[in-house]
Design a protein around this motif. Sequence first.
Motif, PDB file in Angstrom:
ATOM      1  N   HIS A 195       4.795  41.678  -2.338  1.00  0.00           N
ATOM      2  CA  HIS A 195       4.086  40.645  -3.227  1.00  0.00           C
ATOM      3  C   HIS A 195       4.824  39.296  -3.489  1.00  0.00           C
ATOM      4  N   ARG A 237     -11.869  45.627  -0.105  1.00  0.00           N
ATOM      5  CA  ARG A 237     -11.168  46.049  -1.293  1.00  0.00           C
ATOM      6  C   ARG A 237     -11.890  44.941  -2.518  1.00  0.00           C
ATOM      7  N   TRP A 256      -3.710  32.531 -10.132  1.00  0.00           N
ATOM      8  CA  TRP A 256      -2.772  32.810  -9.154  1.00  0.00           C
ATOM      9  C   TRP A 256      -2.818  31.622  -8.165  1.00  0.00           C
ATOM     10  N   SER A 260      -0.652  36.626  -3.942  1.00  0.00           N
ATOM     11  CA  SER A 260      -1.719  36.649  -4.967  1.00  0.00           C
ATOM     12  C   SER A 260      -2.764  35.404  -4.949  1.00  0.00           C
ATOM     13  N   HIS A 262       3.568  51.861  -0.104  1.00  0.00           N
ATOM     14  CA  HIS A 262       4.189  51.580  -1.547  1.00  0.00           C
ATOM     15  C   HIS A 262       5.292  52.862  -1.494  1.00  0.00           C
ATOM     16  N   ARG A 298       3.120  36.656 -17.458  1.00  0.00           N
ATOM     17  CA  ARG A 298       1.647  37.788 -17.462  1.00  0.00           C
ATOM     18  C   ARG A 298       2.261  39.077 -18.014  1.00  0.00           C
ATOM     19  N   GLN A 305      -2.503  56.151 -10.446  1.00  0.00           N
ATOM     20  CA  GLN A 305      -3.913  55.803 -10.449  1.00  0.00           C
ATOM     21  C   GLN A 305      -4.620  55.730 -11.781  1.00  0.00           C
ATOM     22  N   GLY A 352       5.249  43.415 -11.740  1.00  0.00           N
ATOM     23  CA  GLY A 352       3.867  43.622 -11.376  1.00  0.00           C
ATOM     24  C   GLY A 352       3.215  44.764 -12.041  1.00  0.00           C
ATOM     25  N   ARG A 353       1.849  44.851 -11.925  1.00  0.00           N
ATOM     26  CA  ARG A 353       1.325  46.065 -12.744  1.00  0.00           C
ATOM     27  C   ARG A 353       1.651  47.316 -12.319  1.00  0.00           C
ATOM     28  N   THR A 354       2.109  47.526 -10.989  1.00  0.00           N
ATOM     29  CA  THR A 354       2.639  49.106 -10.574  1.00  0.00           C
ATOM     30  C   THR A 354       3.814  49.278 -11.324  1.00  0.00           C
ATOM     31  N   PHE A 367      -3.924  52.652 -14.012  1.00  0.00           N
ATOM     32  CA  PHE A 367      -4.708  51.679 -13.499  1.00  0.00           C
ATOM     33  C   PHE A 367      -6.257  51.808 -14.034  1.00  0.00           C
ATOM     34  N   ASP A 368      -6.780  52.943 -13.801  1.00  0.00           N
ATOM     35  CA  ASP A 368      -8.097  53.022 -14.445  1.00  0.00           C
ATOM     36  C   ASP A 368      -8.204  52.979 -15.779  1.00  0.00           C
ATOM     37  N   ARG A 378       4.314  35.559 -13.163  1.00  0.00           N
ATOM     38  CA  ARG A 378       4.238  36.836 -13.241  1.00  0.00           C
ATOM     39  C   ARG A 378       5.094  37.561 -14.587  1.00  0.00           C
ATOM     40  N   ASP A 406       6.634  45.989  -5.340  1.00  0.00           N
ATOM     41  CA  ASP A 406       6.204  47.178  -6.058  1.00  0.00           C
ATOM     42  C   ASP A 406       6.277  48.599  -4.938  1.00  0.00           C
ATOM     43  N   THR A 453      -6.764  47.706 -15.107  1.00  0.00           N
ATOM     44  CA  THR A 453      -7.942  46.903 -14.286  1.00  0.00           C
ATOM     45  C   THR A 453      -8.930  46.215 -15.129  1.00  0.00           C
ATOM     46  N   HIS A 466      -5.694  39.016  -1.636  1.00  0.00           N
ATOM     47  CA  HIS A 466      -4.388  39.158  -1.138  1.00  0.00           C
ATOM     48  C   HIS A 466      -4.264  38.620   0.171  1.00  0.00           C
TER      49      HIS A 466
HETATM   50  P1  AMP Z   1      -0.205  42.776  -9.380  1.00  0.00           P
HETATM   51  O1  AMP Z   1       0.169  41.909  -8.201  1.00  0.00           O
HETATM   52  O2  AMP Z   1       0.821  43.041 -10.051  1.00  0.00           O
HETATM   53  O3  AMP Z   1      -1.418  42.444 -10.225  1.00  0.00           O
HETATM   54  O4  AMP Z   1      -0.429  44.361  -8.687  1.00  0.00           O
HETATM   55  C1  AMP Z   1      -1.208  44.737  -7.720  1.00  0.00           C
HETATM   56  C2  AMP Z   1      -0.742  46.110  -7.084  1.00  0.00           C
HETATM   57  O5  AMP Z   1      -1.094  46.810  -7.966  1.00  0.00           O
HETATM   58  C3  AMP Z   1      -1.555  46.329  -5.720  1.00  0.00           C
HETATM   59  O6  AMP Z   1      -0.883  45.576  -4.845  1.00  0.00           O
HETATM   60  C4  AMP Z   1      -1.202  47.922  -5.781  1.00  0.00           C
HETATM   61  O7  AMP Z   1      -0.065  48.134  -5.330  1.00  0.00           O
HETATM   62  C5  AMP Z   1      -1.358  48.158  -7.265  1.00  0.00           C
HETATM   63  N1  AMP Z   1      -2.794  48.558  -7.597  1.00  0.00           N
HETATM   64  C6  AMP Z   1      -3.820  47.456  -7.922  1.00  0.00           C
HETATM   65  N2  AMP Z   1      -5.037  48.169  -8.132  1.00  0.00           N
HETATM   66  C7  AMP Z   1      -4.770  49.428  -8.253  1.00  0.00           C
HETATM   67  C8  AMP Z   1      -5.500  50.540  -8.630  1.00  0.00           C
HETATM   68  N3  AMP Z   1      -6.656  50.511  -8.961  1.00  0.00           N
HETATM   69  N4  AMP Z   1      -4.839  52.124  -8.378  1.00  0.00           N
HETATM   70  C9  AMP Z   1      -3.499  51.847  -7.918  1.00  0.00           C
HETATM   71  N5  AMP Z   1      -2.901  50.764  -7.766  1.00  0.00           N
HETATM   72  C10 AMP Z   1      -3.519  49.509  -7.720  1.00  0.00           C
END
Ligand code: AMP
Length: 292
Positions: free
Chosen positions: A43, A198, A174, A70, A254, A106, A155, A137-139, A158-159, A103, A18, A163, A79
């Motif tokens: 990742h 974290r 995982w 993960s 990143h 997901r 950000q 991934g989420r990013t 995510f918020d 993934r 990511d 999350t 992590h």
């Molecule tokens: P994933 O492994 O797909 O669940 O994504 C995890 C990744 O998302 C992390 O390594 C960060 O790069 C990013 N990430 C996770 N939480 C946050 C957050 N609260 N704000 C911004 N980026 C986040």
Amino acid sequence: MVPQDINVDLHMHSTASDGVVTPCDLVERGLANQLQLMALTDHDTIDGLDQAREAAKDCRIGFLNGVEISVSWGGETLHLVGLGFDPRQGALAANLKALQLSRRERASAMDAGLQAHGLPSVLDDAMAYAGNPNLIGRTHFARALVARGVCYHVQDVFDRFLTPGKPGYVPHQWATLSEAMAWIQGSGGICVLAHPARYRLTDTARWALLQEFMALGGYAIEVSTGSHSLDDTQRYRQLSVELGLKASRGSDFHSPTESRCDVGAAPVLPDGCDPVWSGWAEQELCRLAGRI
Ligand code: AMP
Ligand code: MN
Ligand code: MN
Ligand code: MN
């Protein structure tokens, strides 16, 4: 012995996961910051390692194979950074493939969650943002939703959406800590607990985690990372000393616009730490770095 005051960055992401910078360009950024020893830690994938290793060789930067795995532990996602492994040895590479498939599943569930909340499907966009089709991934979703104008910044996505408890968050199973550590160690690598501050854990759970990590042969914890505040860094410096764990340093870079630290520019380790590279004779470093 490897000098202790060299510029080391043992945690960063490329377009193989990511990050937004290619493995080769990460090395270039490191070079511009006088980086001397690095690990690429994408990742759940080792797809960027060959390119990064070649580029590092050209730039005369020491290079270690790396990965950030993960892990599900105590209801939280942790992590785990693996360093210096040989991907041709053991079961690491095969197990990462299985994580990558999970993934993908997901991602479909995340997309369904977002749609149920009234957002358009962004799965295809997110896949397009993933430079590596094997690693979604989420990013990537966050960047896709920013591009669609749903939020101004990753950000915020995510918020609001990605999350725990939010519409696009999908609880995921995982690897277990012992599995992931066994994969890394079985491939000849060492295990580093990434950005320990974290995790949302009680003090008791945090202590239990560190004890379990050490019992499983954990080598180091990250003390200086782009993911820690100055207070976190001091706290984990103290814990690493008390527990006799080595201390690691990594930017967790990143992207130039999303990350706090550039490649090779994480805060230096505070005094009193035992750097993760301090015990390595030149020979040991060459052994770890020689893995292809
Ligand atoms: P994933 O492994 O797909 O669940 O994504 C995890 C990744 O998302 C992390 O390594 C960060 O790069 C990013 N990430 C996770 N939480 C946050 C957050 N609260 N704000 C911004 N980026 C986040
Ligand atoms: Mn990430
Ligand atoms: Mn991480
Ligand atoms: Mn990371």
